[in-house]
Design a protein around this motif. Structure first.
Motif, mmCIF file in Angstrom:
data_model
loop_
_atom_site.group_PDB
_atom_site.id
_atom_site.type_symbol
_atom_site.label_atom_id
_atom_site.label_comp_id
_atom_site.label_asym_id
_atom_site.label_seq_id
_atom_site.Cartn_x
_atom_site.Cartn_y
_atom_site.Cartn_z
ATOM 1 N N LEU A 72 0.833 -1.204 0.000
ATOM 2 C CA LEU A 72 0.000 0.000 0.000
ATOM 3 C C LEU A 72 0.870 1.258 0.000
ATOM 4 O O LEU A 72 0.530 2.252 -0.648
ATOM 5 C CB LEU A 72 -0.928 -0.009 1.218
ATOM 6 C CG LEU A 72 -2.044 -1.056 1.206
ATOM 7 C CD1 LEU A 72 -2.801 -1.060 2.531
ATOM 8 C CD2 LEU A 72 -3.020 -0.795 0.057
ATOM 9 N N ALA A 73 1.992 1.194 0.730
ATOM 10 C CA ALA A 73 2.896 2.347 0.763
ATOM 11 C C ALA A 73 3.488 2.615 -0.622
ATOM 12 O O ALA A 73 3.571 3.770 -1.070
ATOM 13 C CB ALA A 73 4.006 2.103 1.781
ATOM 14 N N LEU A 74 3.898 1.545 -1.318
ATOM 15 C CA LEU A 74 4.444 1.708 -2.671
ATOM 16 C C LEU A 74 3.388 2.262 -3.618
ATOM 17 O O LEU A 74 3.677 3.142 -4.454
ATOM 18 C CB LEU A 74 4.971 0.365 -3.179
ATOM 19 C CG LEU A 74 6.254 -0.144 -2.514
ATOM 20 C CD1 LEU A 74 6.576 -1.552 -2.992
ATOM 21 C CD2 LEU A 74 7.424 0.791 -2.813
ATOM 22 N N LEU A 75 2.159 1.746 -3.509
ATOM 23 C CA LEU A 75 1.076 2.263 -4.350
ATOM 24 C C LEU A 75 0.811 3.733 -4.064
ATOM 25 O O LEU A 75 0.601 4.527 -4.983
ATOM 26 C CB LEU A 75 -0.197 1.440 -4.123
ATOM 27 C CG LEU A 75 -0.256 0.062 -4.777
ATOM 28 C CD1 LEU A 75 -1.486 -0.701 -4.307
ATOM 29 C CD2 LEU A 75 -0.273 0.183 -6.291
ATOM 30 N N ALA A 76 0.819 4.099 -2.785
ATOM 31 C CA ALA A 76 0.558 5.490 -2.417
ATOM 32 C C ALA A 76 1.630 6.419 -2.966
ATOM 33 O O ALA A 76 1.333 7.505 -3.477
ATOM 34 C CB ALA A 76 0.483 5.617 -0.896
ATOM 35 N N ILE A 77 2.905 5.980 -2.903
ATOM 36 C CA ILE A 77 4.017 6.838 -3.320
ATOM 37 C C ILE A 77 4.115 6.939 -4.842
ATOM 38 O O ILE A 77 4.291 8.029 -5.400
ATOM 39 C CB ILE A 77 5.342 6.314 -2.738
ATOM 40 C CG1 ILE A 77 5.338 6.440 -1.216
ATOM 41 C CG2 ILE A 77 6.536 7.076 -3.327
ATOM 42 C CD1 ILE A 77 6.493 5.731 -0.537
#
Length: 285
Positions: free
Chosen positions: A16-21
């Motif tokens: 989710l962090a990678l998708l958000a960034i």
């Protein structure tokens, strides 16, 4: 139960962090930038609301790009799916050197689109290209407005066919041989077996392949940039290339951002329509 649910979310946090960034944040920034004029470095300078969108929708160049993109998508999807499905059907029959043929049909996966575009540039050359030698023609395939889009579309379709071949091969391998035996006992010939056993069995794979090919075709850029640069004129100026041209050649980052947002919604709407139509077909059975 809640403890296990919380653990599941913890495992999802890195993704989710990678998708958000790398996905959500850039997309939000693109929407915001589409509401501004920008300087040559892409920084927002003046808020203008939806003026970029109104300029875009009143631009003949944008509507031409949309028409070119739709034609290009149709060429890529139809030819790419047909090649992938046909080759998968051929490799379903067990014969000597089947592994060699399977490797050859899946080879486009391993080839970079940019490298293959350069090879095609030589093959389609009017003077020394092998295609003109084989067909005994004298056509400038990449500089003729009537053939440039078709040429690039066929290249992209072939590049997509390798992955399509693998998808269809896995779908065909999952069909139980007893279905064909039962159809044969009932007197079904080869065509009827294909029509009533093979096609219904691979319909879910077919739907997935068509949708992914549509999305990939809308995002095509590398081969168009290398082969035609959107030309001749605007014959191959698909929307993604038009976004690139407006952003990095004309320095109209706000306008290009608006075009990117419009492209996103076009792809989203087409995907929703595809899923709805597939759901309606499944419900009617």
């Amino acid at each position: 139960m809640n403890k296990y649910n919380n653990k599941a979310y913890l495992y999802m946090l890195p993704a989710l962090a990678l998708l958000a960034i790398f996905v959500f944040y850039p997309f939000v920034q693109t929407i915001i930038r589409s509401l501004y004029t920008t300087d040559n470095m892409g920084a927002n300078t003046l808020f203008i609301g939806f003026k970029n969108y109104s300029d875009l929708l009143s631009s003949p160049s944008f509507w031409n790009s949309l028409k070119v993109t739709m034609i290009y998508v149709v060429i890529v999807v139809i030819i790419g799916v047909l090649i992938g499905f046909s080759t998968a059907l051929l490799c379903r029959v067990n014969f000597p050197a089947i592994r060699l043929f399977s490797a050859a049909y899946s080879l486009p996966i391993a080839i970079a689109s940019s490298g293959m575009a350069l090879v095609f540039k030589v093959m389609l050359n009017q003077s020394v290209g092998i295609l003109n030698v084989i067909l005994k023609t004298n056509v400038n395939w990449l500089a003729d407005p009537n053939w440039a889009l078709v040429s690039v579309g066929i290249l992209t379709a072939w590049l997509n066919s390798g992955m399509n071949f693998l998808y269809f091969s896995s779908g065909l391998a999952g069909i139980d041989d007893s279905l064909y035996e039962a159809a044969s006992i009932d007197g079904a010939n080869g065509w009827n077996q294909f029509k009533h056993v093979t096609l219904p069995s691979v319909r879910p794979i077919m739907f997935f392949v068509v949708v992914t090919n549509i999305i990939n075709a809308f995002q095509s850029f590398g081969q168009i940039k290398l082969l035609t640069q959107g030309g001749p004129g605007e014959a191959t100026n698909v929307i993604v290339h038009d976004v690139y041209k407006n952003a990095f050649m004309n320095y109209r980052y706000g306008y290009a951002s608006a075009e990117s947002v419009v492209l996103f919604f076009i792809v989203m709407i087409l995907t929703i329509i595809a899923f709805r139509s597939n759901g309606d077909n499944n419900a009617s059975k």
